[in-house]
Write an enzyme that holds these catalytic residues in place. Structure first.
Site, PDB file in Angstrom:
ATOM      1  N   THR A  48      -4.508   9.221   0.320  1.00 25.02           N
ATOM      2  CA  THR A  48      -3.761  10.159   1.068  1.00 25.02           C
ATOM      3  C   THR A  48      -2.352   9.779   0.985  1.00 25.02           C
ATOM      4  O   THR A  48      -1.793   8.703   0.819  1.00 25.02           O
ATOM      5  CB  THR A  48      -4.385  10.163   2.564  1.00 25.02           C
TER       6      THR A  48
ATOM      7  N   SER B 298       3.795  10.652  -3.503  1.00 31.26           N
ATOM      8  CA  SER B 298       5.150  10.027  -3.628  1.00 31.26           C
ATOM      9  C   SER B 298       4.939   8.461  -3.182  1.00 31.26           C
ATOM     10  O   SER B 298       4.083   8.148  -2.575  1.00 31.26           O
ATOM     11  CB  SER B 298       6.247  10.554  -2.831  1.00 31.26           C
ATOM     12  N   GLY B 299       6.141   7.813  -3.469  1.00 33.86           N
ATOM     13  CA  GLY B 299       6.164   6.339  -2.790  1.00 33.86           C
ATOM     14  C   GLY B 299       4.991   5.447  -3.242  1.00 33.86           C
ATOM     15  O   GLY B 299       4.341   5.388  -4.435  1.00 33.86           O
ATOM     16  N   ILE B 300       4.588   4.606  -2.089  1.00 23.82           N
ATOM     17  CA  ILE B 300       3.486   3.825  -2.422  1.00 23.82           C
ATOM     18  C   ILE B 300       2.195   4.305  -2.842  1.00 23.82           C
ATOM     19  O   ILE B 300       1.436   3.870  -3.657  1.00 23.82           O
ATOM     20  CB  ILE B 300       3.324   2.799  -1.046  1.00 23.82           C
TER      21      ILE B 300
ATOM     22  N   SER C  52       2.089  -1.789   8.771  1.00 21.16           N
ATOM     23  CA  SER C  52       3.395  -1.954   8.635  1.00 21.16           C
ATOM     24  C   SER C  52       3.876  -3.540   9.403  1.00 21.16           C
ATOM     25  O   SER C  52       3.233  -3.810  10.325  1.00 21.16           O
ATOM     26  CB  SER C  52       4.413  -1.107   9.163  1.00 21.16           C
TER      27      SER C  52
ATOM     28  N   TYR D  89       5.833   4.333  16.159  1.00 21.59           N
ATOM     29  CA  TYR D  89       5.512   4.044  14.758  1.00 21.59           C
ATOM     30  C   TYR D  89       4.841   2.471  14.902  1.00 21.59           C
ATOM     31  O   TYR D  89       3.888   2.135  14.210  1.00 21.59           O
ATOM     32  CB  TYR D  89       6.838   4.040  13.860  1.00 21.59           C
TER      33      TYR D  89
END
Length: 257
Positions: A11, A15-17, A136, A149
């Site tokens: 998912t 883009s990105g990771i 994270s 977050y």
């Protein structure tokens, strides 16, 4: 190849990771489904990834969209061997200054959406599969202004451990990869100038023991490890890929005499 014949869902793979991981998975033999909310970047990612990737426009936090997504994946893929629940957002939620709707939206996408992505995948997820959540270091270290977050990423850690226990009878492993600062397009999606972005990157890098930000492909390699049989006895762990930020938070160049 480490993922020969495997079928994976990523998912936020546009883009990105997520995109870097999709590229690596395909190089290692997998067939990959990617999702995203932006059709333009999805189309660009699908073109880059080639015929072994299928792109689906879907919002993982929308229950109806998830059901439609997995109906399509079942039709197109038959089953899944890997789920990388990578989609998520940041956003400031400073204590004393935060609108409730903003806070709840971050939790809904990062935590609730991630859980129900796996929930919807279970009927087509093979026994012995691998589930990876994208966490994270902020879920462990905290950061001023990012309460929602941080809560969502810490929540993924707890969620994954309970889920690992629930799914262990099926041999499904559940782990979290927890990146530190990684160079992705998100660094330029703000109101700062390029000079301000560069200065911020240097400031953050100075707090990392290895003295630099990570690359998306470095994080992708960690996800590949957790997705492959190389980690066949690794379960219910949080795998930090952060240059040492959590293990030795005062080890960066900024803290050295």
């Amino acid at each position: 190849m480490k993922l020969e014949g495997k079928k994976a869902l990523i998912t936020g793979g546009n883009s990105g990771i997520g995109l870097a991981t999709a590229q690596l998975f395909i190089q290692e033999g997998a067939q990959v489904a990617i999702t995203g909310r932006d059709q333009k970047t999805l189309d660009e990612a699908a073109k880059l990834l080639g015929p072994k990737a299928t792109a689906y426009r879907a919002d993982v936090a929308d229950s109806a969209a998830r059901k439609d997504l997995f109906a399509k994946i079942k039709q197109d893929f038959g089953h899944l061997d890997i789920v990388f629940a990578n989609a998520g957002i940041a956003g400031q939620t400073t204590t004393g200054k935060t609108d409730e709707a903003i806070f709840e939206n971050i939790i809904r996408i990062n935590l609730t959406g991630a859980f129900f992505t796996v929930e919807e995948a279970l009927p087509i997820l093979k026994d012995g599969s691998s589930v990876i959540f994208n966490g994270s270091i902020i879920g462990s270290l905290g950061q001023p202004g990012y309460a929602a977050y941080a809560a969502s990423k810490a929540g993924l850690r707890g969620l994954s451990r309970s889920m690992a226990a629930d799914l262990a009878p099926r041999g499904i492993r559940v782990n979290v990869v927890a990146p530190g600062p990684i160079k992705t397009p998100i660094w330029t999606r703000n109101t700062r100038t390029s000079e301000e972005n560069d200065a911020l990157s240097k400031r953050i890098a100075s707090t990392i023991p290895l003295g630099r930000l990570g690359e998306a492909d470095e994080l992708a390699k960690a996800v590949l490890f957790l997705a492959s049989d190389d980690s066949s006895y690794v379960n219910a762990v949080e795998f930090f890929v952060d240059g040492g930020a959590v293990g030795t938070p005062f080890g960066g160049p900024a803290f050295r005499g």
